[in-house]
Design an enzyme around this catalytic site. Structure first.
Site, PDB file in Angstrom:
ATOM      1  CG  ASN A  20       3.089  -1.793   6.278  1.00  0.00           C
ATOM      2  OD1 ASN A  20       2.660  -2.695   6.988  1.00  0.00           O
ATOM      3  ND2 ASN A  20       2.898  -1.757   4.970  1.00  0.00           N
ATOM      4  N   GLY A  50      -2.802   1.893   3.901  1.00  0.00           N
ATOM      5  CA  GLY A  50      -3.955   2.343   4.666  1.00  0.00           C
ATOM      6  C   GLY A  50      -3.663   3.581   5.478  1.00  0.00           C
ATOM      7  CG  ASN A  52       1.175   5.826   3.136  1.00  0.00           C
ATOM      8  OD1 ASN A  52       1.725   6.119   4.195  1.00  0.00           O
ATOM      9  ND2 ASN A  52       1.761   5.102   2.201  1.00  0.00           N
ATOM     10  CB  THR A 221      -2.247   7.668 -10.959  1.00  0.00           C
ATOM     11  OG1 THR A 221      -1.812   6.381 -10.495  1.00  0.00           O
ATOM     12  CG2 THR A 221      -3.440   8.123 -10.126  1.00  0.00           C
ATOM     13  CB  ALA A 251       2.992   7.846   0.094  1.00  0.00           C
ATOM     14  CB  ALA A 252       2.934  10.154  -5.445  1.00  0.00           C
ATOM     15  N   GLY A 253       0.607   8.089  -4.919  1.00  0.00           N
ATOM     16  CA  GLY A 253      -0.702   7.542  -5.266  1.00  0.00           C
ATOM     17  C   GLY A 253      -1.656   7.542  -4.098  1.00  0.00           C
ATOM     18  CG  ASP A 254      -0.966   5.231  -0.720  1.00  0.00           C
ATOM     19  OD1 ASP A 254      -1.769   4.557  -1.395  1.00  0.00           O
ATOM     20  OD2 ASP A 254       0.069   4.762  -0.219  1.00  0.00           O
ATOM     21  CB  SER A 284       2.998  13.944  -1.929  1.00  0.00           C
ATOM     22  OG  SER A 284       2.915  13.171  -3.105  1.00  0.00           O
TER      23      SER A 284
END
Length: 313
Positions: A20, A50, A52, A221, A251-254, A284
């Protein structure tokens, strides 16, 4: 190697997921329903869960292949270039007619965010090509999320299972998961809200134990509180996060997922892998944007040595 990309010989990781363009507005306070607020900044940043995770894994030292789709609009080449610029193999990123996926993100001054995703080209990824399956078979791990159609996600998980490739699934956005997908998931990576949505338990400890009925390993998380790890036949492990000031949690989780896949691929014990991934996520959130906020391997190593989080059971 491009800008902190993977070291030669790093673990091979396939990512089946979304691409995206993130359209990010920064505001002091997010608007309520019917309210208009004035923003202080706006940026377009390549993203999608994806993309990320692919870039996060490549920066952390993985040899990454991306499988997905972009549109034939102006965003498509930019998304492809963002991945290639981080040494991600984009041969599996197809171009289809129509718009690329977009994510419309509002970030407030506390670092919190709200996101609207418009799938665009991502909605066309409902099955794998033979080349896609070969890329998954050649990997040491497959990273999955839920911004593609469920049929495409399930096809990826089935291919990984058929070739003995471990699957790490981030169940975001949170939707009911088919039994067939859970049966082919090795590590489930929800945040605490997704874990609650999947199980009905707001307590992450109860949620994690419940999820072990479906998958062998679960990592929940917890944002600034770190993460919880559950495995069948073992006591839960808590991995605290280093205290940092969050600027943007997008995007911290990614970042965490990509770094964790690399650490596991390198054969690190799970507790050490989680601590390393936690250090990556903490870095991040101190920067703005999604892929623009992700740390390179040397930064993660330094942060992990400094934080040295103690593990508790």
């Amino acid at each position: 190697m491009a800008n902190g990309g993977p070291a030669p010989g790093g673990p091979a990781i396939a990512v089946l997921g979304s691409a995206n363009m993130d359209l990010v507005a920064y505001v002091p306070v997010a608007p309520r329903r019917g309210e208009t607020v004035t923003g202080r900044d706006f940026r377009t940043v390549p993203g999608g869960k994806g993309t990320n995770q692919a870039i996060a894994a490549a920066l952390a030292g993985g040899r990454v292949a991306m499988i997905g789709a972009v549109g034939d609009d102006a965003f498509g080449p930019r998304l492809r270039e963002a991945l290639a610029g981080r040494s991600v193999d984009t041969d599996g990123l197809r171009t289809v007619p129509g718009p690329s996926g977009t994510a419309h993100i509002v970030v407030d001054d506390q670092g919190g965010n709200s996101i609207v995703v418009v799938p665009g080209a991502n909605a066309t990824v409902t099955a794998l090509t033979p080349d896609d399956e070969r890329r998954i078979a050649a990997a040491g791990a497959l990273l999955l999320q839920l911004e593609l159609p469920m049929a495409g996600v399930l096809a990826g998980a089935e291919a990984a299972g058929a070739h003995g490739v471990p699957t790490l699934l981030t169940p975001a956005p949170a939707v009911p998961l088919p039994d067939g997908l859970l049966a082919r998931t090795d590590v489930l990576l929800p945040n605490e809200h997704e874990a609650a949505a999947l199980t009905g338990h707001r307590d992450p400890h109860r949620a994690g134990r419940a999820l072990l009925d479906a998958v062998p390993e679960v990592v929940i998380t917890l944002g600034a509180a770190g993460s919880l790890y559950f495995a069948r036949g073992a006591e839960p492990v808590t991995v605290p996060a280093a205290p940092v000031r969050a600027v943007d949690t997008t995007a911290a989780g990614d970042t965490f997922a990509g770094a964790l896949a690399v650490a596991r691929g390198e054969g690190r014990p799970m507790a050490a892998a989680l601590a390393w991934a936690t250090a990556a996520a903490a870095l991040s959130v101190q920067r703005t944007g999604a892929t623009s906020s992700m740390p390179a391997r040397a930064e993660i190593d330094t942060a992990a040595r400094r934080s040295g989080p103690a593990l508790s059971r």
